[in-house]
Design an enzyme around this catalytic site. Structure first.
Site: not given
Length: 301
Positions: A30, A146
């Protein structure tokens, strides 16, 4: 199944974190760390642990970003933001870890790659759920910075309906009262607002609204708006220059020529406003953006 969770994965006996969470099967990588299935030693509850490798933890900047993800995500109470249960430092290795809820499903990028564009009504529903999560973050003066399809996770409610969750607040910015504060230019180029590329010290919620518009376009068309620029020039710098200038073809024209997707003429006005180079010219909040999006498509929520 995405890397975030594997349905049916069996936990395995492993190391203990914070005297509460036992690591199980690896789930992939991740943002800024490896993901593992974990179980609570007392309740047996399943979760996902993100661990930051010790070699990265030597960077004070990266440690702060990792810590900020835990703190920022935990303070925002929303059904549409992944929940954080715990965080700490592994005593045996010094690795930083975050314990989050386990989600079963796939991220939006995987869905689009597998199925292509969803129906317009579903796009409106998902954009509305994203708005609810972001509104809670913005109310806490937190800007994600983001947003992109791979950071939006789709799971299901008990009745089978979509349930969107926002992931990865690793580069989130807590809006400061002081405008003298500086910031890093961070994010994913195809979804970054012009002021983000310029390295502005004054990044507010309008950055997230800009990204929402590009995510909406991608859901409708099956391709990011700026992908045509990358395919043509194969150069990120030229892409960033185009974004800063706000230079690009009409959204409806691009959707038709690139993917054969017909969007209503009103979509052009909505997309131009939502992605305006001037943040003040964009819709005033996430709910206004979604309402105008639905109207542009001839849909009501």
């Amino acid at each position: 199944m995405s890397q975030w969770s594997r349905e049916g994965a069996e936990p395995t006996t492993g190391r203990l974190l914070g005297e509460r969470w036992r690591l199980g099967a690896p789930l992939g990588a991740g943002g800024m760390g490896a993901l593992f299935l974990a179980t609570h030693v007392n309740t047996g509850a399943e979760a996902v642990v993100k661990m930051m490798p010790p070699e990265l933890a030597s960077s004070l900047a990266l440690r702060e970003r990792f810590r900020q993800e835990a703190v920022v995500t935990a303070r925002i109470r929303s059904d549409h933001i992944v929940r954080v249960y715990d965080a700490g430092i592994a005593t045996d290795s010094g690795a930083l870890f975050i314990v989050m809820e386990r989600l079963v499903g796939e991220d939006l990028a995987a869905l689009l790659a597998r199925e292509g564009p969803p129906p317009k009504r579903r796009v409106l529903t998902l954009l509305g759920q994203l708005a609810h999560g972001l509104s809670r973050a913005h109310a806490q003066r937190v800007v994600h910075r983001d947003l992109k399809p791979s950071n939006l996770f789709l799971t299901e409610r008990d009745d089978g309906s979509d349930h969107l969750k926002v992931l990865d607040f690793g580069i989130a910015k807590i809006v400061s009262v002081s405008r003298a504060e500086t910031t890093l230019t961070a994010g994913s180029p195809r979804y970054m607002a012009p002021e983000q590329i310029q390295g502005s010290a004054d990044l507010g919620p309008a950055v997230d609204r800009y990204a929402m518009a590009h995510i909406a376009y991608e859901m409708l068309v099956g391709e990011a708006y700026w992908q045509h620029q990358l395919d043509r020039d194969h150069h990120v710098y030229r892409l960033l220059e185009a974004i800063r200038a706000g230079a690009g073809p009409r959204a409806t024209e691009l959707a038709r020529t690139r993917r054969g997707v017909d969007l209503p003429p009103a979509f052009d006005g909505w997309f131009a406003r939502a992605t305006h180079v001037d943040p003040a010219a964009r819709p005033g909040d996430v709910f206004e953006l979604v309402a105008e999006f639905g109207a542009a498509l001839g849909l009501s929520r």
